[in-house]
Scaffold this active site. Structure first.
Site, mmCIF file in Angstrom:
data_model
loop_
_atom_site.group_PDB
_atom_site.id
_atom_site.type_symbol
_atom_site.label_atom_id
_atom_site.label_comp_id
_atom_site.label_asym_id
_atom_site.label_seq_id
_atom_site.Cartn_x
_atom_site.Cartn_y
_atom_site.Cartn_z
ATOM 1 N N GLU A 53 -50.382 -31.031 -40.610
ATOM 2 C CA GLU A 53 -51.743 -31.559 -40.403
ATOM 3 C C GLU A 53 -52.525 -31.902 -41.672
ATOM 4 O OE1 GLU A 53 -53.897 -29.311 -37.415
ATOM 5 O OE2 GLU A 53 -52.439 -29.871 -35.883
ATOM 6 N N GLU A 102 -32.478 -48.249 5.125
ATOM 7 C CA GLU A 102 -32.037 -49.568 4.664
ATOM 8 C C GLU A 102 -33.135 -50.621 4.794
ATOM 9 O OE1 GLU A 102 -28.095 -50.665 5.911
ATOM 10 O OE2 GLU A 102 -27.351 -48.631 5.520
#
Ligand SMILES: *[C@@H]1O[C@H](CO)[C@@H](O)[C@H](O)[C@H]1NC(C)=O
Ligand SMILES: *[C@@H]1O[C@H](CO)[C@@H](O)[C@H](O)[C@H]1NC(C)=O
Ligand SMILES: *[C@@H]1O[C@H](CO)[C@@H](O)[C@H](O)[C@H]1NC(C)=O
Ligand SMILES: *[C@@H]1O[C@H](CO)[C@@H](O)[C@H](O)[C@H]1NC(C)=O
Length: 534
Positions: free
Chosen positions: A205, A463
């Site tokens: 950092e 389907e």
């Protein structure tokens, strides 16, 4: 007893699988955006947890609560294969710090209760110097097949990080570039012979008013070369500016180092600075803007021809669950980390600190372990991490062969079990084709698709592929289809039974001419297609 044996062997088999698929005893290198094992050529994914040893006493947290071996075992038992283990510069550069014995360091800060705990749990460490203890911890991690990334977290031992703490950028009062390089050199040298150490994070950092790109390039290049000259086996891990939030400037100017496939970038990703009420009222919009910013600043590194591994070396949430900003951001982050299959390190392992910011035995609510380092603070949160602990994409196959449908709120994936569509372990996720916006959602190698039914009922797998699924919120995480000629309804996980249902879209904004109903948490309706080829 019989049942106990069965589950024990199942756990053992699971752990073995984790170790064999993730761990490495040979050095690691990079291959485009992936980290790979030199010996096998296989991808290795860093799924790490942060473990601090950089606070004032320079003693790894938790040694006063549990034996070292038990802590190392808790790391692997919870699905992590690696620890990002921190160190402060002074501990390796200044004799008055390096030579301090653990018992002396405890006395210096009047840590009498911690001393009692250490005598009970790790008596062998009391007469070690803090540097000897640091090495003993790394050795113990190695014995447990935990890979180690050593992170230079701060210069002067103590809690990190603030803009004005004197440790933010090169030239700050405690941050001499020369001493920093000396520290990197000493640590790279000290761990040269230890194969558990797979990488070094150069600095945690960078921040504050002194930050500038010119110095960043200068010192990152010097630091990378210092580590690589001393130890050519380990990954060199480089973070950007703005609290490890920004590497965007690399787009216009790459780092001029040649490390022979050892360069990895790292970034931190927290929701700090955005208030909880904003997250709750604009969950989708904020997720979109956070992803956009993180893509521009960090995630872009994994894309394109000149890509690199990106290690999200800190992220995490208050695991007590009462920080709503954390709760909303983490779903957004997990979707992105899973999609890109990034390497990462959670903040954090520790349930407590020996001494933090003047408080003895301070609880860490972001910790995986509870205050006494006994149990897991939040098992459900760890469960959510499983999908990112596993490898979803292997670099050897360039294209995904299927997609998992991740539900980031649960960390689980859509699965068809005996004709019911449920959200369950991602290890058994159903395999879906790539989804095109406003197209069907199709199962791979099957004529079947996911279809909407009626409001409040389960979707179907059949389907009939007429349902066209559209991303309907700015987060890109809501999937909706039109019911008959009517409006759009969204896919949702019923949190009571983990089954999919079709419900009114929550909080999507005005994309559908619908008013947002943001009192609800839209994350029950978030799904992400995760490219997979394993
Ligand atoms: C430790 O205790 C002694 C004696 O009570 C006190 O003088 C000293 O200031 C304490 N040190 C710290 C760091 O608290
Ligand atoms: C601690 O270690 C040092 C050197 O390793 C040794 O000289 C000393 O006797 C030890 N002290 C104790 C109390 O064991
Ligand atoms: C995955 O599916 C297999 C076969 O149906 C089952 O035995 C196993 O328990 C499932 N695993 C998980 C983690 O759900
Ligand atoms: C969610 O699951 C619970 C428990 O099975 C059930 O009672 C409830 O009706 C379900 N809700 C929807 C919308 O399907």
């Amino acid at each position: 007893m019989g049942e106990g044996r069965v589950s024990y062997s199942a756990i053992a088999a699971f752990l073995l699988l984790q170790i064999t698929s993730f761990c490495s005893s040979s050095p690691l290198s990079t291959n485009s955006r992936w980290i790979v094992d030199d010996a096998s050529g296989q991808r290795v994914k860093l799924a790490c947890v942060n473990w601090p040893s950089h606070m004032e006493p320079m003693i790894a947290e938790g040694v006063e609560k549990k034996p070292l071996s038990e802590i190392a075992q808790k790391i692997t038992a919870n699905g992590f294969n690696c620890a990002r283990f921190t160190w402060p510069t002074f501990m390796f550069t200044r004799p008055e710090y390096s030579n301090l014995r653990v018992s002396e360091s405890l006395d210096k800060y009047n840590l009498s209760a911690a001393r009692v705990g250490i005598v009970k749990n790790n008596p062998q460490i009391l007469n070690m110097t803090v540097v000897e203890l640091h090495k003993a911890v790394v050795d113990e991690l190695g014995r447990n097949k935990v890979m180690v990334v050593l992170d230079n977290h701060i210069s002067r031992p103590g809690w990190c990080c603030g803009d004005k703490d004197g440790n933010g950028f090169f030239g700050d009062v405690d941050f001499s570039p020369e001493e920093w390089l000396q520290g990197l050199d000493a640590v790279a040298n000290a761990y040269k012979v230890n194969p558990a150490v797979v990488g070094m994070s150069m600095r945690n950092e960078l921040r504050g008013s002194r930050q500038n790109e010119a110095d960043w390039y200068k010192y990152m290049e010097l630091g990378a070369n210092t580590i690589h000259t001393q130890n050519q086996d380990i990954l060199v891990i480089v973070s950007g500016l703005g609290y490890a939030g920004n590497l965007g400037f690399l787009k216009s100017k790459p780092l001029a180092v040649s490390l022979a496939n050892k360069l990895v970038y790292e970034g931190h990703w927290y929701p700090f600075g955005i208030p909880a009420d904003k997250w709750t009222s604009q969950t989708n919009q904020l997720c979109a803007s956070v992803i956009k910013a993180t893509s521009d600043n960090l995630l872009f590194l994994t894309q394109g021809d000149n890509s690199f591994p990106l290690f999200i070396s800190e992220f995490g949430i208050n695991q007590r669950g009462d920080n709503e900003a954390d709760n909303r951001y983490i779903g957004c982050l997990l979707a992105a980390v899973a999609e890109l299959d990034l390497d990462w390190a959670l903040w954090a392992l520790q349930g407590s600190y020996i001494l933090r910011e003047g408080t003895v035995n301070l609880e860490e609510l972001y910790g995986v372990l509870d205050l006494n380092w006994d149990g897991i603070r939040n098992p459900q949160f760890l469960d959510r991490l499983q999908v990112v602990q596993q490898i979803n994409q292997d670099f050897k196959s360039e294209h995904p062969t299927y997609y998992k449908m991740l539900h980031p709120l649960s960390g689980h994936c859509v699965q068809i079990v005996e004709n019911e569509i449920v959200v369950a372990s991602c290890k058994n996720a159903s395999q879906w084709e790539q989804h095109q916006d406003e197209g069907p959602i199709k199962l791979v190698g099957s004529p079947q698709c996911l279809g909407v039914a009626v409001d409040g009922e389960a979707p179907r797998v059949s389907e009939d592929c007429s349902s066209k699924w559209k991303f309907v919120s700015s987060s890109g995480l809501h999937l909706a289809a039109q019911v008959g000629n009517g409006g759009y309804l969204c896919l949702e996980m019923n949190t009571s039974d983990s089954k999919l249902v079709i419900k009114k879209c929550l909080c999507v904004g005005d994309n559908l001419g619908d008013l947002p109903t943001c009192a609800d948490n839209p994350q029950v309706q978030w799904f992400k297609f995760i490219p997979s080829n394993i």
